[in-house]
Design a protein around this motif. Sequence first.
Motif, PDB file in Angstrom:
ATOM      1  N   SER A 225      47.391  52.894  53.046  1.00 49.04           N
ATOM      2  CA  SER A 225      47.506  54.650  54.906  1.00 49.04           C
ATOM      3  C   SER A 225      47.946  55.597  53.949  1.00 49.04           C
ATOM      4  N   SER A 229      45.683  58.588  51.830  1.00 49.80           N
ATOM      5  CA  SER A 229      44.517  59.122  52.695  1.00 49.80           C
ATOM      6  C   SER A 229      44.006  58.281  53.899  1.00 49.80           C
ATOM      7  N   GLU A 230      44.267  56.911  53.977  1.00 49.90           N
ATOM      8  CA  GLU A 230      43.571  55.903  54.444  1.00 49.90           C
ATOM      9  C   GLU A 230      43.991  55.031  56.372  1.00 49.90           C
ATOM     10  N   CYS A 231      44.559  56.461  56.548  1.00 46.16           N
ATOM     11  CA  CYS A 231      45.537  55.101  57.662  1.00 46.16           C
ATOM     12  C   CYS A 231      44.370  54.800  58.696  1.00 46.16           C
ATOM     13  N   GLY A 232      43.854  55.305  58.930  1.00 45.04           N
ATOM     14  CA  GLY A 232      42.255  54.708  59.937  1.00 45.04           C
ATOM     15  C   GLY A 232      41.887  53.559  59.987  1.00 45.04           C
ATOM     16  N   ILE A 233      41.648  52.922  58.442  1.00 40.01           N
ATOM     17  CA  ILE A 233      41.174  52.543  58.478  1.00 40.01           C
ATOM     18  C   ILE A 233      42.121  50.626  58.177  1.00 40.01           C
ATOM     19  N   ARG A 234      43.221  50.794  57.964  1.00 43.91           N
ATOM     20  CA  ARG A 234      44.126  49.761  59.206  1.00 43.91           C
ATOM     21  C   ARG A 234      44.419  48.684  57.889  1.00 43.91           C
TER      22      ARG A 234
ATOM     23  N   VAL B  50      38.544  63.002  55.251  1.00 41.88           N
ATOM     24  CA  VAL B  50      39.784  61.894  55.405  1.00 41.88           C
ATOM     25  C   VAL B  50      40.004  60.779  56.784  1.00 41.88           C
ATOM     26  N   LEU B  51      39.760  59.623  56.536  1.00 39.19           N
ATOM     27  CA  LEU B  51      39.623  58.442  57.281  1.00 39.19           C
ATOM     28  C   LEU B  51      41.182  58.850  58.040  1.00 39.19           C
ATOM     29  N   GLU B  52      41.348  59.308  58.839  1.00 38.45           N
ATOM     30  CA  GLU B  52      42.022  59.139  59.312  1.00 38.45           C
ATOM     31  C   GLU B  52      42.826  58.586  60.769  1.00 38.45           C
ATOM     32  N   TYR B  53      44.190  58.806  61.136  1.00 43.39           N
ATOM     33  CA  TYR B  53      44.829  57.954  62.532  1.00 43.39           C
ATOM     34  C   TYR B  53      43.188  58.768  63.834  1.00 43.39           C
ATOM     35  N   SER B  54      43.284  57.465  64.396  1.00 42.12           N
ATOM     36  CA  SER B  54      42.736  57.940  65.590  1.00 42.12           C
ATOM     37  C   SER B  54      43.719  57.853  66.810  1.00 42.12           C
ATOM     38  N   SER B 258      46.839  52.839  65.704  1.00 41.28           N
ATOM     39  CA  SER B 258      45.729  52.868  66.287  1.00 41.28           C
ATOM     40  C   SER B 258      44.968  52.232  65.936  1.00 41.28           C
ATOM     41  N   PRO B 260      41.368  50.417  64.696  1.00 39.83           N
ATOM     42  CA  PRO B 260      40.539  50.763  63.523  1.00 39.83           C
ATOM     43  C   PRO B 260      39.941  51.590  63.600  1.00 39.83           C
ATOM     44  N   LEU B 261      39.547  52.744  62.713  1.00 39.76           N
ATOM     45  CA  LEU B 261      38.134  53.754  63.572  1.00 39.76           C
ATOM     46  C   LEU B 261      37.206  53.837  62.938  1.00 39.76           C
ATOM     47  N   VAL B 262      37.073  53.081  61.575  1.00 41.44           N
ATOM     48  CA  VAL B 262      35.284  53.014  61.400  1.00 41.44           C
ATOM     49  C   VAL B 262      34.662  52.216  62.343  1.00 41.44           C
TER      50      VAL B 262
END
Lengths: 392, 392
Positions: A225, A229-234, B50-54, B258, B260-262
């Motif tokens: 993460s 800078s990939e916090c969202g991909i989990r 940025v693949l950020e937290y959702s 969160s 997963p974003l994607v």
Amino acid sequence: MPESPIRKLFPLAEAAKARGVKVYHLNIGQPDLPTPQVGLDALKQVDRTVLEYSPSDGYRSLREKLVEYYAQYQIRLTADDIIVTTGGSEAVLFAFMSCLNPGDEIIVPEPAYANYMAFAVSAGAVIRPITASIEDGFALPSVEKFEELINDRTRGILICNPNNPTGYLYTRREMMQIRDLVKRYDLFLFSDEVYREFIYTGSPYISACHLEGIEQNVVLIDSVSKRYSECGIRIGALITKNRALHDAVMKFCQARLSPPLVGQIVAEASIDAPREYHTEVYDEYIARRKCLIDGLNRLPGVYSPIPMGAFYTVARLPIDDSDRFCAWCLGEFDYEGETVMLAPASGFYSDPTCGRNEVRIAYVLCQQDLQRAIRVLGEALKRYRREVMGEE
Amino acid sequence: MPESPIRKLFPLAEAAKARGVKVYHLNIGQPDLPTPQVGLDALKQVDRTVLEYSPSDGYRSLREKLVEYYAQYQIRLTADDIIVTTGGSEAVLFAFMSCLNPGDEIIVPEPAYANYMAFAVSAGAVIRPITASIEDGFALPSVEKFEELINDRTRGILICNPNNPTGYLYTRREMMQIRDLVKRYDLFLFSDEVYREFIYTGSPYISACHLEGIEQNVVLIDSVSKRYSECGIRIGALITKNRALHDAVMKFCQARLSPPLVGQIVAEASIDAPREYHTEVYDEYIARRKCLIDGLNRLPGVYSPIPMGAFYTVARLPIDDSDRFCAWCLGEFDYEGETVMLAPASGFYSDPTCGRNEVRIAYVLCQQDLQRAIRVLGEALKRYRREVMGEE
């Protein structure tokens, strides 16, 4: 389950924005810096027709790539030592679930990342805190303090290194002290090292995996993460050389079926990010750190140690109660239409009397915004002390 | 934590493949049918840097789209009733963690999805099974059977409808019986309805959310995994109109930061899959179901009820021990270089004496492969009965 003190501030921040006030978010751990282009490109190149389950421990290709990644840090692993998890969060949860029975205790130096407590509650375990103090720059408390807490329910020690929220980096001597404790009392050492890319001094990074003689005791918690800078991909990882523990963790992994497929593809590609990506990110944090810490320490009555790593600092403010101050900043203050959102340090201590005049500040804003935010914070402190605390 | 009986077969399956034996996988719940093109295209259109937290409860745009989706099934929700989770698995775990204290009990008709047990163990809760029988086509056991188990530790009833592993669809009368029990004893009703797209008879789909008078008691568990063949993106949902429960679940959601974003981006796009996508998938399962059930019931001594939904059936085989038979098929048998992998039903019952001669068979293979697999199964049964059971 405890509620995070920072979550309580969210409605106030929303209300401030609704009134047209600009809020500088110094409260979050979400980097604003870009994800590596190779990671973003990987999304566009997914050519599957079925987005199917991946193996419960993650794709072998990702785990093999991670072996190479860790080798750069002199952490010697095989792909079978690595379990891919749904973020570092799941790695902590599964580590606790697998190692701890209800009532078991783990010792955690505080201030500490608030969600460890939530995962301990989920496992029915008890966190026994040891308080590190801002006066000592948040160095590791003495071995004696640990030993005072060790009893027959103690199962482990949890550290975060470099540290969230303090930015502290444990020295070789401190890591050896932890090693000796772990070995003497046969404890697990849970070591969250997700900020290893962000170390700003010449001091060496000593991973729990570097410590000799406790190879079976170490559980490394990791995540992509922050570093990409990939916090969202989990995508995180739980790493252990202890086969019995590995197999216990795998039962939890199998129950939740698999970690996210697409995130694994992005993470695997990101490990190939060019050196320039890391250099640019690193240089930017170095500059921000200087900007923030210099600025903070110039404000009257404010003190921040110099964080050695991560992208946070815990600062002492000349206030009575940081929960109240942080809420006041959002609810009752603005300076030229702007205010700041900070994380009250109460969320990082088990003892509600600790950290009453401390806040965590993240430097995930560009320097211009950081400078402006420090200016706004200075005005907030002046006005709060006059209007709320009744100082002259 | 229990280990899944099916996981124990994996090394045998790997070894069979290494010997060059082709294995027909009738054991898994991973659809082979394609993900909707709109979902796959969404990946290529991600234009974030940025693949950020959702948000911890998922993107509002996805939750609003889900409101429209559920409205098609006469399930009336607002976006605030929906919490996006990391797969249906996390929804079950968080539901249990939020509703159940250690030692609390939930009643579950069996055979049941094996991982419910794992999540109950994680929450320290106890599953009290009620056995549905193949002779009754796995219909809901009588109300009296439930009432025999209800005591002051009973907190809920868990159903899966349409059912994994049996394919059973609860009738309106059965759902009303469940409603009355839930209301009379003030229980939670955990209802896993991830297979609602796959109902093959004219019978109506009665959701737990359709039941009047227990709106505060219902926890709907859902997932996009099966309906869009997107098991890998790990997007599920926990749905409740009970605000206190919603807030308790949110604490667990916030601790894990969160979903997963994607995956959320793919799921949101997939809700717009054209009607033809669903029609083609549905028609294919209808044809496979006929192919499988007809084929099974033609084998001597084999009996399968006709599943009304999902893509599984539980069949009775003329054998002594399905764990042993399933292991034998992989380890010691092939017919013209081919064999079958089945899920022994022992994994779906708490009582180890139940389901000894039953297996779960998934119809996630194309019809040609299904026909061939049934042929191979028939040969396996003949040889097993002769060579292992010593029948003439």
